[in-house]
Design a protein around this motif. Structure first.
Motif, PDB file in Angstrom:
ATOM      1  N   ALA A  47       3.070   3.375  13.659  1.00 58.14           N
ATOM      2  CA  ALA A  47       3.785   2.372  14.468  1.00 58.14           C
ATOM      3  C   ALA A  47       2.853   1.204  14.787  1.00 58.14           C
ATOM      4  O   ALA A  47       3.309   0.080  14.986  1.00 58.14           O
ATOM      5  N   ALA A  48       1.543   1.482  14.847  1.00 55.19           N
ATOM      6  CA  ALA A  48       0.586   0.393  15.078  1.00 55.19           C
ATOM      7  C   ALA A  48       0.433  -0.412  13.798  1.00 55.19           C
ATOM      8  O   ALA A  48       0.570  -1.626  13.798  1.00 55.19           O
ATOM      9  N   THR A 111       6.040 -10.244  13.681  1.00 46.69           N
ATOM     10  CA  THR A 111       7.134 -10.180  14.647  1.00 46.69           C
ATOM     11  C   THR A 111       6.891 -11.134  15.817  1.00 46.69           C
ATOM     12  O   THR A 111       7.775 -11.876  16.235  1.00 46.69           O
ATOM     13  N   THR A 112       5.671 -11.094  16.329  1.00 44.02           N
ATOM     14  CA  THR A 112       5.337 -11.899  17.504  1.00 44.02           C
ATOM     15  C   THR A 112       5.579 -13.379  17.236  1.00 44.02           C
ATOM     16  O   THR A 112       6.200 -14.072  18.052  1.00 44.02           O
ATOM     17  N   HIS A 140       8.834  -4.519  23.672  1.00 43.93           N
ATOM     18  CA  HIS A 140       7.411  -4.775  23.464  1.00 43.93           C
ATOM     19  C   HIS A 140       7.085  -6.096  24.172  1.00 43.93           C
ATOM     20  O   HIS A 140       7.956  -6.963  24.285  1.00 43.93           O
ATOM     21  N   VAL A 188      15.242  -4.905  21.161  1.00 42.12           N
ATOM     22  CA  VAL A 188      14.490  -4.156  20.146  1.00 42.12           C
ATOM     23  C   VAL A 188      15.426  -3.180  19.428  1.00 42.12           C
ATOM     24  O   VAL A 188      16.287  -2.565  20.052  1.00 42.12           O
ATOM     25  N   ASN A 192       9.013   1.087  20.171  1.00 43.26           N
ATOM     26  CA  ASN A 192       7.733   1.577  19.658  1.00 43.26           C
ATOM     27  C   ASN A 192       7.107   2.636  20.546  1.00 43.26           C
ATOM     28  O   ASN A 192       6.292   3.417  20.082  1.00 43.26           O
ATOM     29  N   ASP A 217      14.562  -7.432  17.421  1.00 49.64           N
ATOM     30  CA  ASP A 217      13.163  -7.166  17.090  1.00 49.64           C
ATOM     31  C   ASP A 217      13.136  -5.900  16.230  1.00 49.64           C
ATOM     32  O   ASP A 217      13.295  -4.786  16.729  1.00 49.64           O
ATOM     33  N   ALA A 219      10.601  -4.743  14.384  1.00 50.21           N
ATOM     34  CA  ALA A 219       9.241  -4.336  13.981  1.00 50.21           C
ATOM     35  C   ALA A 219       9.163  -2.851  13.645  1.00 50.21           C
ATOM     36  O   ALA A 219       8.502  -2.452  12.685  1.00 50.21           O
ATOM     37  N   GLN A 220       9.866  -2.026  14.432  1.00 51.71           N
ATOM     38  CA  GLN A 220       9.782  -0.564  14.200  1.00 51.71           C
ATOM     39  C   GLN A 220      10.990  -0.033  13.449  1.00 51.71           C
ATOM     40  O   GLN A 220      11.055   1.169  13.170  1.00 51.71           O
ATOM     41  N   SER A 240       7.429  -7.290  10.949  1.00 48.51           N
ATOM     42  CA  SER A 240       6.044  -7.548  10.515  1.00 48.51           C
ATOM     43  C   SER A 240       5.771  -6.844   9.196  1.00 48.51           C
ATOM     44  O   SER A 240       6.098  -5.657   9.043  1.00 48.51           O
ATOM     45  N   HIS A 242       2.911  -5.817   8.041  1.00 45.96           N
ATOM     46  CA  HIS A 242       1.880  -4.765   8.080  1.00 45.96           C
ATOM     47  C   HIS A 242       2.429  -3.416   8.534  1.00 45.96           C
ATOM     48  O   HIS A 242       1.778  -2.386   8.345  1.00 45.96           O
ATOM     49  N   LYS A 243       3.616  -3.410   9.124  1.00 44.74           N
ATOM     50  CA  LYS A 243       4.191  -2.119   9.535  1.00 44.74           C
ATOM     51  C   LYS A 243       5.076  -1.525   8.439  1.00 44.74           C
ATOM     52  O   LYS A 243       5.559  -0.407   8.554  1.00 44.74           O
ATOM     53  N   ARG A 376      -2.248   6.820  18.773  1.00 44.37           N
ATOM     54  CA  ARG A 376      -2.546   5.729  19.702  1.00 44.37           C
ATOM     55  C   ARG A 376      -2.313   6.213  21.123  1.00 44.37           C
ATOM     56  O   ARG A 376      -1.362   6.959  21.375  1.00 44.37           O
ATOM     57  N   ARG A 396       0.611   8.788  21.676  1.00 44.97           N
ATOM     58  CA  ARG A 396       1.744   8.579  20.777  1.00 44.97           C
ATOM     59  C   ARG A 396       1.374   8.923  19.338  1.00 44.97           C
ATOM     60  O   ARG A 396       0.466   8.331  18.763  1.00 44.97           O
TER      61      ARG A 396
HETATM   62  N1  7TS Z   1       7.839  -5.477  18.611  1.00 47.42           N
HETATM   63  C1  7TS Z   1       7.687  -4.151  18.498  1.00 47.42           C
HETATM   64  C2  7TS Z   1       8.847  -3.257  18.749  1.00 47.42           C
HETATM   65  C3  7TS Z   1       6.460  -3.626  18.118  1.00 47.42           C
HETATM   66  O1  7TS Z   1       6.321  -2.307  18.004  1.00 47.42           O
HETATM   67  C4  7TS Z   1       5.373  -4.502  17.877  1.00 47.42           C
HETATM   68  C5  7TS Z   1       4.002  -3.995  17.563  1.00 47.42           C
HETATM   69  C6  7TS Z   1       5.600  -5.871  17.989  1.00 47.42           C
HETATM   70  C7  7TS Z   1       6.836  -6.325  18.364  1.00 47.42           C
HETATM   71  C8  7TS Z   1       4.541  -6.875  17.670  1.00 47.42           C
HETATM   72  O2  7TS Z   1       4.259  -6.857  16.293  1.00 47.42           O
HETATM   73  P1  7TS Z   1       3.116  -7.753  15.681  1.00 47.42           P
HETATM   74  O3  7TS Z   1       3.020  -7.293  14.259  1.00 47.42           O
HETATM   75  O4  7TS Z   1       3.539  -9.159  15.805  1.00 47.42           O
HETATM   76  O5  7TS Z   1       1.876  -7.454  16.470  1.00 47.42           O
HETATM   77  N2  7TS Z   1       3.742  -2.687  18.000  1.00 47.42           N
HETATM   78  C9  7TS Z   1       2.555  -2.069  18.007  1.00 47.42           C
HETATM   79  C10 7TS Z   1       2.425  -0.744  18.418  1.00 47.42           C
HETATM   80  O6  7TS Z   1       3.322  -0.011  18.769  1.00 47.42           O
HETATM   81  N3  7TS Z   1       1.107  -0.406  18.339  1.00 47.42           N
HETATM   82  O7  7TS Z   1       0.425  -1.462  17.907  1.00 47.42           O
HETATM   83  C11 7TS Z   1       1.308  -2.505  17.703  1.00 47.42           C
END
Ligand code: 7TS
Length: 423
Positions: A47-48, A111-112, A140, A188, A192, A217, A219-220, A240, A242-243, A376, A396
């Motif tokens: 998830a990270a 994502t950010t 997040h 979301v 996460n 969102d 990301a997950q 993102s 990288h995920k 994490r 986690r």
């Molecule tokens: N939204 C969610 C739901 C996320 O899990 C994360 C990153 C972000 C936004 C931000 O993503 P980024 O790629 O722009 O940084 N979550 C995590 C996590 O759970 N552990 O490290 C990053």
């Protein structure tokens, strides 16, 4: 073979799942072969960031070795090839999301940045004093802070959909919150820190009834669930790279063409213009209007390779396999005395957040690390979630399709060790 012959012994499999050949999949991820502190790496922190298959690493090396060049500007062959590959990646993302056109795919850092782009462009253009933005209790920080900044600037108000003790959103409350002042809903898809899969289709339907656009969102969600932005009918979707097995520094903002087209630029610079004089600049068409400066070309190409890899396996099989793993992990962890799982929604994905009686999550993480297990610990950039559950942090374990039941067994033995060390 006679009835008396012993049954042939099957080679012990890492995974007894007919869904995926995980042993073979694991060979595609070189990092999974390494040892950590003298033990085989057990990577439970996807998830990270997810690990990367060789195909993605190769795509980056190939680009830099044979094609490296800037896009959209040179007339020379390398630039043409790089542009083709970069735009090819956009088309792959379009297909991955089932978007209507590549125009709707904006490459961002992650994502950010995607959320900040929508807040800074769409939000700035459309929010007035007294307007409201609705988010949820499990966001997040990346889907809280940009809206807070915007609300502060505009004199607008942030409203928060509450959740129950399992980590499920209270949709009746949400329905009540939606009103004539609501300008945007940003929620979301998969939490996460809790793993909750939110009913985003319903959330979007309710908002659209009032003519309110919705940002999801993802990301997950993108790494774990099959996605279809047209079926969801979301207005914006962010994730993102990288995920989802891709490089860091690249991500995607999907936006409906009509919305993106109506939005002003977010940053100024090269590639986002048609013409510039000191008196007047004419902005480029979408998606380029939102891609100022030299983009992360290699990142986009790597993301394209990641999408190819993931699509060849199939997100539906990934989701089904991970669900089995999650159920197995939930059952094993539930049997541990003194362990409490945080996040017990009926619809969950790939996340096992937990606390142990009397032991700080950071201590759990440190002992597990000594066993080669990467998890994490902390608030996972969801401090309001921690506050809601009255805890400072969780440990986690987050899963991916390259994890196995055996790795969950190693985690369980690791947790036994944590209790031994701290008893
Ligand atoms: N939204 C969610 C739901 C996320 O899990 C994360 C990153 C972000 C936004 C931000 O993503 P980024 O790629 O722009 O940084 N979550 C995590 C996590 O759970 N552990 O490290 C990053």
């Amino acid at each position: 073979m006679s009835a008396m012959s012993p049954a042939p012994r099957r080679r012990a499999s890492l995974v007894d799942s007919p869904l995926l050949d995980v042993e073979k999949i694991r060979q595609d991820f070189p990092i999974l072969r390494r040892e950590v502190r003298g033990k085989p790496l057990v990577y439970l922190d996807s998830a990270a960031t997810s690990q990367k298959p060789q195909a993605v690493i190769d795509a980056l090396v190939r680009y830099y070795t044979t094609e490296n060049s800037n896009v959209h500007r040179g007339i020379h062959l390398l630039s043409e090839e790089a542009t083709q590959e970069y735009e090819g990646a956009r088309t792959k993302v379009q297909a991955f999301l089932n978007a209507s056109s590549p125009q709707e795919i904006v490459f961002v850092r992650g994502t950010t940045e995607g959320i900040n782009l929508v807040a800074g462009s769409y939000g700035r253009q459309n929010l007035r004093e007294g307007d409201e933005i609705i988010i949820s209790a499990m966001e997040h920080h990346s889907n809280i802070v940009p809206w807070q900044i915007l609300c502060q600037e505009k004199g607008a108000r942030l409203r928060v959909i509450p959740m129950n003790d399992s980590g499920e959103l209270l949709l009746e409350e949400y329905e009540r919150m939606l009103g004539p002042r609501t300008r945007l809903v940003a929620v979301v898809h998969v939490s996460n820190s809790l793993g909750t899969i939110n009913p985003v289709e319903e959330i979007i339907r309710l908002a659209h009834r009032q003519g309110v656009p919705v940002l999801i969102d993802g990301a997950q969600a993108a790494p774990h669930l099959p996605l279809d932005v047209r079926k969801l009918d979301c207005d914006f979707y962010v994730f993102s790279g990288h995920k989802i097995l891709g490089p860091t520094g690249i991500g995607v903002l999907y936006g409906k063409a009509s919305l993106l087209d109506s939005m002003p630029p977010y940053q100024g610079g090269g590639d986002m213009i048609k013409s510039v004089t000191f008196e007047k600049t004419v902005y480029n068409d979408i998606p380029y209007r939102f891609e100022a400066g030299t983009p992360h070309i290699a990142g986009a190409i790597g993301l394209g390779a990641a999408i190819d890899y993931l699509s060849a396996i199939g997100l539906d099989r990934v989701a089904a396999y991970e669900h089995q793993l999650l159920e197995y992990g939930t059952e094993r962890l539930s049997q541990i005395r003194g362990l409490r799982i945080i996040g017990t929604a009926r619809e969950k994905a790939a996340v096992l957040s937990f606390v142990l009686d009397g032991i700080h999550p950071h201590d759990i993480g440190t002992v597990l690390d000594s066993e080669g297990i990467a998890i994490r610990t902390g608030h996972h950039c969801t401090q309001p979630v921690m506050a809601r559950f009255g805890i400072p942090a969780t440990a986690r374990a987050s899963l991916a399709f390259y994890n196995t039941k055996q790795e969950i067994d190693v985690l369980v033995r690791g947790i036994d060790k944590v209790f031994e060390v701290f008893s």
